[in-house]
Design a protein around this motif. Structure first.
Motif: not given
Length: 334
Positions: A79-85
């Motif tokens: 995922f892109f960094l937004e997947g960290m959420l």
């Protein structure tokens, strides 16, 4: 597109020479990437995939090695960094009142404190809301709230300082009904698309719900016209009020859960377009999140629609761009 492999501290490891690249950018959910390269060009210390040509940063989450007569390859995806959420959940019960972007930023600052993601004090976007969530993935909860106001969220890398920042953003309005930005029209008559597929699917549509919670139920009616027949969904939330939570606040939370689940049963109008890079140039004349005009010239139908997904592929020295549109608003065909 030049990709750079970064280590866990966002330091450059090496420039990557990729055989294939898939860069799937999304507006209302975390996007994804997949790349293929020769093993000799890979390093196990690479934790992130960065490029100055796109705002997203990929997280290395899956690495597969492949050995064949054609050579030794590695396939990398994530995922892109937004997947960290979605590493975090909204538990215990979370409630924020006020401007939507301010509410989202406050929730991220509270729940993402151990990830290194910072929340700069940027200007707020959106209208006032009551943002409530319990037991959901943080990213999913925030994307659902932001979608209602056609906003999105992003975690971006400050490359020079090796710091991650969180913020809310919105694409431009490029429809012919406004005069601030140059417009973008996607249709075969305009010479901007190679192919366009319009799909209508109302088979699963629901416009109301009976929402159960511990000790009672509420009914939601989301019909735009009272003459429209009710198409109800039964939702058992199993929600119960937290200690000290007011009855009004709890019922708002139940209604919000019902509305969230009803979003999964819309009238589906799907538009996919493979665009041509001549009259309009990607990233210059249109981008992810922009609201544009889309026309089906055969059926003489037109829509104002936001670009909610951009599927980019680099393969054999060819770059293709496919757009997915959402939030279709019918307008007069021109």
């Amino acid at each position: 597109m030049e990709l750079i492999g970064l280590d866990a501290k966002f330091q450059t490891v090496r420039v990557l020479s990729c055989i294939n690249i898939q860069w799937n950018r999304k507006y209302y959910e975390a996007g994804q990437f997949a790349i293929q390269l020769y093993i000799s060009n890979w390093s196990a210390s690479i934790a992130y995939i960065h490029t100055v040509e796109r705002p997203e940063v990929g997280m290395v989450q899956k690495v597969e090695t492949e050995h064949s007569l054609k050579g030794d390859f590695v396939n990398v995806s994530g995922f892109f960094l937004e997947g960290m959420l979605n590493w975090k959940v909204t538990y215990p019960y979370q409630s924020r009142n006020g401007n939507l972007s301010a509410a989202c930023k406050a929730m991220v600052a509270s729940l993402m404190a151990d990830t290194g993601v910072t929340v700069p004090a940027n200007a707020d976007l959106g209208a006032s809301v009551v943002l409530e969530s319990k037991g959901e993935y943080l990213g999913d909860a925030l994307y659902a709230a932001l979608e209602a106001q056609e906003l999105s969220q992003r975690i971006w890398l400050d490359y020079d300082n090796a710091v991650l920042h969180y913020g809310i953003w919105q694409g431009l309005n490029r429809t012919q009904s406004q005069s601030v930005n140059p417009y973008a029209v996607f249709s075969q008559n305009f010479g901007t698309v190679d192919s366009l597929t319009l799909t209508r699917d109302y088979s699963a549509y629901r416009n109301g719900a009976v929402v159960l919670y511990e000790g009672g139920a509420v009914t939601l009616d989301l019909r735009a016209d009272a003459s429209e027949p009710k198409r109800l969904l039964f939702i058992d939330t199993s929600l119960s009020a937290d200690e000290g939570q007011s009855p009004e606040s709890f019922l708002l939370m139940v209604q919000a859960e019902g509305r969230k689940q009803l979003l999964e049963y819309p009238k589906l109008i799907s538009i996919d377009a493979t665009v041509l890079q001549n009259n309009y140039l990607y990233l210059q004349d249109y981008d992810l999140g922009d609201k544009c005009d889309v026309q089906d010239d055969r059926l003489r139908q037109a829509f104002e629609s936001r670009i909610i997904e951009v599927q980019e592929v680099w393969k054999e020295n060819t770059h293709s761009v496919t757009l997915v549109f959402g939030d279709k608003l019918p307008v007069k065909y021109r």
